[in-house]
Design a protein around this motif. Structure first.
Motif, mmCIF file in Angstrom:
data_model
loop_
_atom_site.group_PDB
_atom_site.id
_atom_site.type_symbol
_atom_site.label_atom_id
_atom_site.label_comp_id
_atom_site.label_asym_id
_atom_site.label_seq_id
_atom_site.Cartn_x
_atom_site.Cartn_y
_atom_site.Cartn_z
ATOM 1 N N ILE A 23 2.615 5.827 73.923
ATOM 2 C CA ILE A 23 2.357 7.139 74.519
ATOM 3 C C ILE A 23 2.804 8.235 73.567
ATOM 4 O O ILE A 23 3.923 8.210 73.048
ATOM 5 N N GLU A 24 1.936 9.196 73.337
ATOM 6 C CA GLU A 24 2.245 10.310 72.440
ATOM 7 C C GLU A 24 3.077 11.363 73.170
ATOM 8 O O GLU A 24 2.818 11.664 74.329
ATOM 9 N N LEU A 25 4.072 11.896 72.473
ATOM 10 C CA LEU A 25 4.920 12.954 73.018
ATOM 11 C C LEU A 25 4.711 14.235 72.230
ATOM 12 O O LEU A 25 4.445 14.188 71.020
ATOM 13 N N SER A 26 4.823 15.374 72.909
ATOM 14 C CA SER A 26 4.697 16.645 72.200
ATOM 15 C C SER A 26 5.813 16.766 71.171
ATOM 16 O O SER A 26 6.906 16.217 71.347
ATOM 17 N N PRO A 56 4.803 13.967 77.608
ATOM 18 C CA PRO A 56 3.911 12.843 77.318
ATOM 19 C C PRO A 56 2.454 13.241 77.492
ATOM 20 O O PRO A 56 2.123 14.111 78.297
ATOM 21 N N SER A 57 1.598 12.593 76.737
ATOM 22 C CA SER A 57 0.173 12.897 76.780
ATOM 23 C C SER A 57 -0.493 12.159 77.944
ATOM 24 O O SER A 57 -0.382 10.934 78.061
ATOM 25 N N TYR A 58 -1.162 12.914 78.826
ATOM 26 C CA TYR A 58 -1.917 12.304 79.925
ATOM 27 C C TYR A 58 -2.961 13.285 80.428
ATOM 28 O O TYR A 58 -2.846 14.496 80.229
ATOM 29 N N ASN A 59 -3.959 12.734 81.109
ATOM 30 C CA ASN A 59 -5.022 13.537 81.700
ATOM 31 C C ASN A 59 -4.616 13.877 83.135
ATOM 32 O O ASN A 59 -4.510 12.979 83.980
ATOM 33 N N SER A 112 -2.696 8.073 80.498
ATOM 34 C CA SER A 112 -2.115 8.528 79.239
ATOM 35 C C SER A 112 -3.121 8.375 78.112
ATOM 36 O O SER A 112 -4.276 7.989 78.331
ATOM 37 N N ASN A 113 -2.662 8.664 76.892
ATOM 38 C CA ASN A 113 -3.533 8.476 75.737
ATOM 39 C C ASN A 113 -3.822 6.999 75.479
ATOM 40 O O ASN A 113 -4.745 6.649 74.731
ATOM 41 N N CYS A 161 6.384 12.631 83.964
ATOM 42 C CA CYS A 161 5.296 13.430 83.398
ATOM 43 C C CYS A 161 5.796 14.738 82.793
ATOM 44 O O CYS A 161 5.089 15.362 82.005
#
Length: 325
Positions: free
Chosen positions: A263-266, A273-276, A282-283, A294
Motif C-alpha cells: 500500500i502506498e503512503l503519502s 494510505p492510497s485508496y479509492n 487500495s492501490n 484510512c
C-alpha cells in the motif's frame, strides 16, 4: 477447516465485525482474524472510559445499542460488540496474529502464527491503537513509564506525571486525582486540547485553576529517572519528584505492515494510505481499507460512527468484482 475464502478480514474491531456481518448477509465466505480478544482495542481502553459518541452512532448493521446513558462506557461497548459476534455466529479467529499477506496472481496468501489462508480479497481494519507515539527521551524505557492507562487505583498516593492534553490524558488526570494521586500534567501547547470532551474540559480547567492538579504549559519532557522527571518550560528546566509517568501522546497505525502489503503512503507527515473512496480499494487490487486506518496519522478523522459505512461500500464492491469473474 476451510482455508480458502472470498474475503479475509484483518482486525476484529467494530469495523472488522461490520465487514464480517455484511459479508455473511451477502453470502460471501469470510473469516475475521484478530490478534487479541473481540474488539481488542476497546478491551484495552481505560476501564472507566466514556465514549464521545452517543450509543446510536456506535451501532453497526442497524443493531440497537442500548446504554444507561446517552454516551456509553467501555464495558457497555464490549457487551454490545461481543453479543453481535456471538449472536450472529460470525466466523472469527481470536488470538491469532497475521504475519504476512502476499498476492500471487488473483489470490492473497495470508500467513498467521497459527494457520495459512487463501483469499480473493483482503480487508485491513486494524485501527491505530497498537503503536504509541514515543516521546523519545532518556528513561522512557523505565518500568515506571507507560503509554497505556488502565485503572486509576494503581496510582493512588503516588506522584504521577501525565504527558499529553488530549481526551486520554485528561481523563486519566481527573480519574487518578480523584483516587488520591498527586497529578502533574505536562502539556506541549499553551492550553488543554480543544478536542477534549466538552463535558470534561471545564472540569480539568477548574481543577488546574484551583491548584488540585498541577499543569505545565508549553513544556516537554527532557529526561526520566527512577525517582525524578525533568521538563523544559518557558521558565527553564524543572526537576520534579516522580513515581510514575503516563506518556499519553497518541498512537499510530502500523505503517510498516501497510507498506509490506504494497500500500502506498503519502510522502508528507500525514502518511495517508492510497485508496479509492468510492470502493475503499487500495492501490493493490483486491486489498481494501476500512476504519480509522484510512486516515494515516490523522487518527482523529475516522471514528466508528463515520467509518461504519465502509463495510457495505467494500462488500458491494467485492460482490460486483466477483460477478465479473
Amino acid at each position: 477447516m476451510q482455508d480458502n475464502f472470498d474475503i479475509v478480514i484483518v482486525g476484529g474491531g467494530p469495523i472488522g465485525i461490520a465487514c464480517g456481518l455484511e459479508a455473511k448477509k451477502n453470502g460471501l465466505s469470510y473469516v475475521i482474524i484478530e490478534k487479541g480478544p473481540i474488539v481488542n482495542s476497546l478491551f484495552n481502553y481505560p476501564i472507566n472510559m466514556q465514549f464521545f459518541s452517543s450509543s446510536e452512532k456506535l451501532e453497526i448493521d442497524d443493531i440497537p445499542f442500548i446504554s444507561k446513558e446517552a454516551k456509553p462506557k467501555r464495558n457497555e461497548a464490549l457487551e454490545y460488540y461481543r453479543r453481535i459476534v456471538t449472536s450472529n455466529n460470525l466466523n472469527i479467529n481470536l488470538f491469532e496474529k497475521v504475519g504476512t499477506v502476499t498476492k500471487k496472481n488473483d489470490f492473497f496468501e495470508i500467513e498467521t502464527d497459527k494457520a495459512n489462508y487463501l483469499a480473493k480479497n483482503v480487508i485491513v481494519a486494524t485501527g491505530f491503537y497498537d503503536l504509541p507515539n514515543k516521546i523519545n527521551v532518556q528513561g522512557e524505557e523505565l518500568p515506571k513509564v507507560s503509554h497505556y492507562y488502565k485503572d486509576p487505583h494503581f496510582y493512588a498516593s503516588q506522584k504521577l506525571a501525565i504527558v499529553g492534553a488530549s481526551n486520554s490524558a485528561i481523563d486519566a488526570a481527573l480519574e487518578c486525582w480523584r483516587k488520591g494521586a498527586e497529578v502533574t500534567l505536562i502539556i506541549r501547547g499553551p492550553e488543554v486540547g480543544k478536542r477534549v470532551k466538552y463535558w470534561v474540559r471545564p472540569d480539568i480547567i477548574n481543577r488546574i485553576e484551583e491548584g488540585s492538579i498541577k499543569a505545565y504549559y508549553n513544556a516537554n519532557v527532557t529526561s526520566i529517572s527512577p525517582t525524578t522527571l525533568t521538563i523544559n518550560t518557558p521558565k527553564g528546566a524543572i526537576v520534579l519528584e516522580n513515581d510514575f509517568v503516563l506518556a499519553l501522546t497518541g498512537y499510530r497505525p502500523n505503517f510498516k505492515f501497510l507498506q509490506d502489503l504494497g500500500i502506498e503512503l503519502s510522502q508528507d507527515n500525514k502518511k495517508l494510505p492510497s485508496y479509492n473512496p468510492e470502493t475503499m480499494e487500495s492501490n493493490v487490487k483486491g486489498l481494501f481499507l476500512a476504519g480509522v486506518i484510512c486516515g494515516g496519522m490523522e487518527t482523529h478523522k475516522w471514528f466508528i460512527e463515520n467509518s461504519r459505512i465502509h463495510a457495505p461500500i467494500i462488500i458491494n464492491s467485492i460482490k460486483e468484482k466477483l460477478k465479473q469473474v
